[in-house]
Design an enzyme around this catalytic site. Structure first.
Site, mmCIF file in Angstrom:
data_model
loop_
_atom_site.group_PDB
_atom_site.id
_atom_site.type_symbol
_atom_site.label_atom_id
_atom_site.label_comp_id
_atom_site.label_asym_id
_atom_site.label_seq_id
_atom_site.Cartn_x
_atom_site.Cartn_y
_atom_site.Cartn_z
ATOM 1 N N GLY A 173 0.823 -1.200 0.000
ATOM 2 C CA GLY A 173 0.000 0.000 0.000
ATOM 3 C C GLY A 173 0.853 1.244 0.000
ATOM 4 O O GLY A 173 2.015 1.229 -0.429
ATOM 5 N N SER A 174 0.291 2.312 0.501
ATOM 6 C CA SER A 174 0.966 3.606 0.436
ATOM 7 C C SER A 174 2.134 3.672 1.409
ATOM 8 O O SER A 174 2.158 2.994 2.439
ATOM 9 C CB SER A 174 -0.026 4.728 0.746
ATOM 10 O OG SER A 174 -0.375 4.711 2.122
ATOM 11 N N THR A 175 3.077 4.541 1.092
ATOM 12 C CA THR A 175 4.236 4.730 1.972
ATOM 13 C C THR A 175 3.834 5.270 3.341
ATOM 14 O O THR A 175 4.331 4.777 4.360
ATOM 15 C CB THR A 175 5.261 5.649 1.292
ATOM 16 O OG1 THR A 175 5.680 5.030 0.067
ATOM 17 C CG2 THR A 175 6.468 5.877 2.173
ATOM 18 N N GLY A 193 2.449 2.398 5.216
ATOM 19 C CA GLY A 193 3.489 1.417 5.430
ATOM 20 C C GLY A 193 4.395 1.770 6.594
ATOM 21 O O GLY A 193 4.866 0.897 7.329
ATOM 22 N N GLU A 248 5.654 -3.561 1.020
ATOM 23 C CA GLU A 248 5.816 -3.108 -0.356
ATOM 24 C C GLU A 248 5.033 -1.813 -0.482
ATOM 25 O O GLU A 248 3.804 -1.808 -0.355
ATOM 26 C CB GLU A 248 5.290 -4.125 -1.372
ATOM 27 C CG GLU A 248 5.487 -3.655 -2.805
ATOM 28 C CD GLU A 248 4.556 -4.312 -3.816
ATOM 29 O OE1 GLU A 248 4.687 -3.986 -5.006
ATOM 30 O OE2 GLU A 248 3.692 -5.105 -3.415
ATOM 31 N N CYS A 263 2.404 0.185 -7.836
ATOM 32 C CA CYS A 263 3.463 0.591 -6.898
ATOM 33 C C CYS A 263 4.725 1.026 -7.621
ATOM 34 O O CYS A 263 5.437 1.925 -7.168
ATOM 35 C CB CYS A 263 3.801 -0.560 -5.950
ATOM 36 S SG CYS A 263 2.481 -0.961 -4.793
#
Length: 317
Positions: A202-204, A207, A225, A259
């Site tokens: 998913g999103s940073t 994450g 990831e 991604c």
């Protein structure tokens, strides 16, 4: 694509995560899957792969309706790929061996590959079926139990996949799907003290939260990831049409919701204007349309906030 309601699903809470983790732990501890003969696990996952293939049109339609993916791509890439992933990992079950490490004559070191326990998986909305499969196939193949939290925007194919897994013979409790919001069910899974590892795509920004959740709970393993900025480098001696085609594919495939989307173009100044013109032409061919129409080359963006972000980039450009 049009904002209409497709279905209502449960809004899972921390209590639901507790129940799912307890179910997964009980299944792991009693060995109904974790200590099942490798050949039996293999046959079960091969049956699941076959069932996914039998239901490709249905699974493709679910993802297309749920998050706007082109149904053509869901039916030719995502759903067949999910069947392939389960088949590949199923076939690997009885082909990965333990090892004896090289040591001196007075020592013996054995390396065993054993299931870890209860795996939490949190997956995004851009490839709902694929991302669930990427997490589930290796975790299940190695004998783990799993609690899967699909994205709140796209839970339908994960629920159907769980039904197919049960039909394939996966024992009750081994795979548990909890639908809900990330800040509720997802955080509860990340913090749960009886989860041995978390796999997240998913999103940073989100994450970054999971190592914190692990550190504030049981120091579980965290596998992330997240998004990135992947550049294309184009030099004057390139095949410029081919380079522009690939650059367009890299940023427009799946509405750019990838991604590793190629979101930067680094171009030699001598061909900058030429590449820009080629990219404009290709962008004009990727106008959003009905994802169920065969001729559509770009579907809608998933959450309204994401669409607003894209429009903001256009304005700043």
């Amino acid at each position: 694509a049009n904002g209409e309601t497709l279905a209502e699903v449960a809004r899972g809470t921390a209590a639901d995560i507790d129940r799912a983790v307890a179910s997964a732990r009980a299944a792991f501890n009693d060995g109904r899957w974790s200590r099942l003969a490798p050949a039996a696990r293999k046959e079960t996952l091969l049956r699941l792969a076959a069932l996914i293939r039998d239901h490709i049109p249905e699974l493709a339609l679910l993802d297309s309706l749920d998050m706007g993916k082109l149904v053509r791509e869901a039916a030719t890439i995502d759903a067949p790929g999910s069947a392939h992933f389960f088949q590949w990992h199923a076939e690997a079950i009885d082909k990965l061996y333990d090892e004896i490490a090289p040591t001196g004559p007075g020592d013996l070191a054995l390396i065993r590959r054993v299931p870890l326990g209860v795996i939490g998986a949190v997956v995004p909305w851009n490839f709902p079926l694929d991302m669930a499969t990427w997490k589930l196939a290796p975790a299940l193949a190695t004998g783990n139990s799993v609690v899967l939290k699909p994205a709140e925007q796209s839970p339908l194919s994960a629920l159907r996949l769980a039904e197919l897994a049960s039909e394939a013979g996966l024992p009750d409790g081994v795979l548990n799907v909890v639908t809900g919001y990330g800040e509720e069910a997802g955080e509860a899974l990340g913090r749960h003290p009886d989860v041995d590892a978390i796999a997240f795509t998913g999103s940073t920004p989100v994450g970054k939260l999971f190592p914190r959740y692990a550190g504030e709970s049981n120091m579980k393993q965290v596998w992330l990831e997240t998004g990135g900025k992947s550049p294309n480098l184009i030099f004057p001696d390139a095949d410029l049409d081919r380079a522009a085609d690939m650059a367009a594919f890299g940023i427009f495939f799946n509405q750019g919701e990838v991604c590793s989307a190629n979101s930067r173009l680094l171009v030699h100044e001598s061909i900058a204007d030429d590449i820009a013109a080629r990219m404009v032409a290709r962008a004009e061919a990727h106008q959003p349309g009905d994802p169920l129409a065969p001729a559509t080359r770009k579907g809608p963006h998933v959450p309204p906030a994401h669409a607003a972000t894209v429009k903001g980039f256009l304005q700043s450009g």
